[in-house]
Motif scaffolding. Structure first.
Motif, PDB file in Angstrom:
ATOM      1  N   UNK A   1      58.055 -60.215  59.549  1.00 28.48           N
ATOM      2  CA  UNK A   1      57.270 -61.747  59.652  1.00 28.48           C
ATOM      3  C   UNK A   1      55.608 -62.160  59.580  1.00 28.48           C
ATOM      4  N   UNK A   2      56.296 -62.229  61.333  1.00 25.10           N
ATOM      5  CA  UNK A   2      54.386 -62.242  62.135  1.00 25.10           C
ATOM      6  C   UNK A   2      53.359 -61.555  61.309  1.00 25.10           C
ATOM      7  N   UNK A   3      53.836 -59.959  61.113  1.00 25.14           N
ATOM      8  CA  UNK A   3      52.750 -59.621  61.398  1.00 25.14           C
ATOM      9  C   UNK A   3      52.384 -59.891  59.610  1.00 25.14           C
ATOM     10  N   UNK A   4      52.896 -60.114  59.209  1.00 24.88           N
ATOM     11  CA  UNK A   4      52.926 -60.358  57.213  1.00 24.88           C
ATOM     12  C   UNK A   4      51.524 -61.515  57.727  1.00 24.88           C
TER      13      UNK A   4
ATOM     14  N   UNK B   1      60.786 -49.833  72.510  1.00 30.81           N
ATOM     15  CA  UNK B   1      60.395 -49.339  70.851  1.00 30.81           C
ATOM     16  C   UNK B   1      59.979 -49.732  69.618  1.00 30.81           C
ATOM     17  N   UNK B   2      60.337 -51.183  69.728  1.00 27.02           N
ATOM     18  CA  UNK B   2      60.079 -51.922  68.369  1.00 27.02           C
ATOM     19  C   UNK B   2      59.200 -52.318  68.118  1.00 27.02           C
ATOM     20  N   UNK B   3      58.059 -52.026  66.976  1.00 30.11           N
ATOM     21  CA  UNK B   3      56.534 -52.355  66.386  1.00 30.11           C
ATOM     22  C   UNK B   3      56.530 -54.156  66.281  1.00 30.11           C
ATOM     23  N   UNK B   4      55.850 -54.225  67.529  1.00 29.54           N
ATOM     24  CA  UNK B   4      55.027 -55.873  67.426  1.00 29.54           C
ATOM     25  C   UNK B   4      54.477 -56.405  66.671  1.00 29.54           C
ATOM     26  N   UNK B   5      54.114 -57.287  66.227  1.00 30.32           N
ATOM     27  CA  UNK B   5      52.592 -58.009  66.086  1.00 30.32           C
ATOM     28  C   UNK B   5      51.783 -57.964  67.257  1.00 30.32           C
TER      29      UNK B   5
ATOM     30  N   UNK C   1      66.296 -69.084  58.909  1.00 29.34           N
ATOM     31  CA  UNK C   1      66.170 -70.375  57.889  1.00 29.34           C
ATOM     32  C   UNK C   1      65.352 -69.978  56.906  1.00 29.34           C
ATOM     33  N   UNK C   2      65.539 -70.851  55.756  1.00 31.92           N
ATOM     34  CA  UNK C   2      65.211 -70.317  54.297  1.00 31.92           C
ATOM     35  C   UNK C   2      63.335 -71.284  54.286  1.00 31.92           C
ATOM     36  N   UNK C   3      63.163 -71.950  55.692  1.00 36.54           N
ATOM     37  CA  UNK C   3      61.510 -72.445  55.989  1.00 36.54           C
ATOM     38  C   UNK C   3      60.889 -71.782  56.877  1.00 36.54           C
ATOM     39  N   UNK C   4      61.636 -70.701  57.454  1.00 35.14           N
ATOM     40  CA  UNK C   4      61.239 -69.881  59.336  1.00 35.14           C
ATOM     41  C   UNK C   4      59.404 -69.379  58.416  1.00 35.14           C
ATOM     42  N   UNK C   5      60.244 -68.590  57.346  1.00 34.96           N
ATOM     43  CA  UNK C   5      58.109 -67.926  57.394  1.00 34.96           C
ATOM     44  C   UNK C   5      56.875 -69.370  56.670  1.00 34.96           C
TER      45      UNK C   5
END
Length: 110
Positions: free
Chosen positions: A57-60, A93-97, A3-7
Motif C-alpha cells: 500500500x505504501x509503495x502504491x 525478505x519482504x519487498x519494502x517501499x 481500518x477503512x480510512x488507513x489508505x
C-alpha cells in the motif's frame, strides 16, 4: 491495515509532507519499529497484521504521489527487539517501499 480510512490517511499525510517540504530530495519513512511489535502481538496471543500488505500500500501511494522510491529511505531491521532470527529473516525478505537502506547498529555484509 484493515481500518477503512488507513489508505486515505497515509496518502494525505505523505502528500502534505511532500508539499510542505517542497518535494524533498529524500524522504525517510522509518520501518524498523515494525519488528518491535512482534513480542507485543505474541503476548496478546494475536497474529501481527499483514506487513507486506502495508508495504505494498505504501509503495502504491508513493507511485500515486509521483515520489520516486529510489529517494525513499528506510531503516534496515536489525533484530535487536526480541524477534527470533527466523522472524527477522522473514521480515528482511519482504519487498519494502523505498530503495535506500539506513543502517543502524550493524553494517552491510555482517
Amino acid at each position: 491495515i484493515s481500518h477503512p480510512e488507513m489508505r486515505s490517511i497515509l496518502t494525505d499525510v505523505l502528500r502534505e509532507v511532500i508539499e510542505v517540504f517542497e518535494r524533498p530530495p529524500y524522504l525517510h519513512l522509518g520501518g524498523d519499529e515494525m519488528e518491535v511489535s512482534i513480542p507485543c502481538f505474541k503476548e496478546l496471543g494475536q497474529t501481527m497484521f499483514n506487513y507486506q500488505q502495508f508495504e505494498d500500500m505504501l509503495s502504491d501511494i508513493l507511485k500515486e504521489l509521483n515520489y520516486p522510491e529510489d529517494q525513499v529511505i528506510r531503516w534496515r531491521e536489525t533484530g535487536l527487539s526480541g524477534a527470533s532470527e527466523s522472524e527477522m529473516q522473514t521480515i528482511r525478505a519482504k519487498k519494502r517501499a523505498g530503495a535506500i537502506n539506513h543502517w543502524w547498529h550493524d553494517t552491510p555484509g555482517k
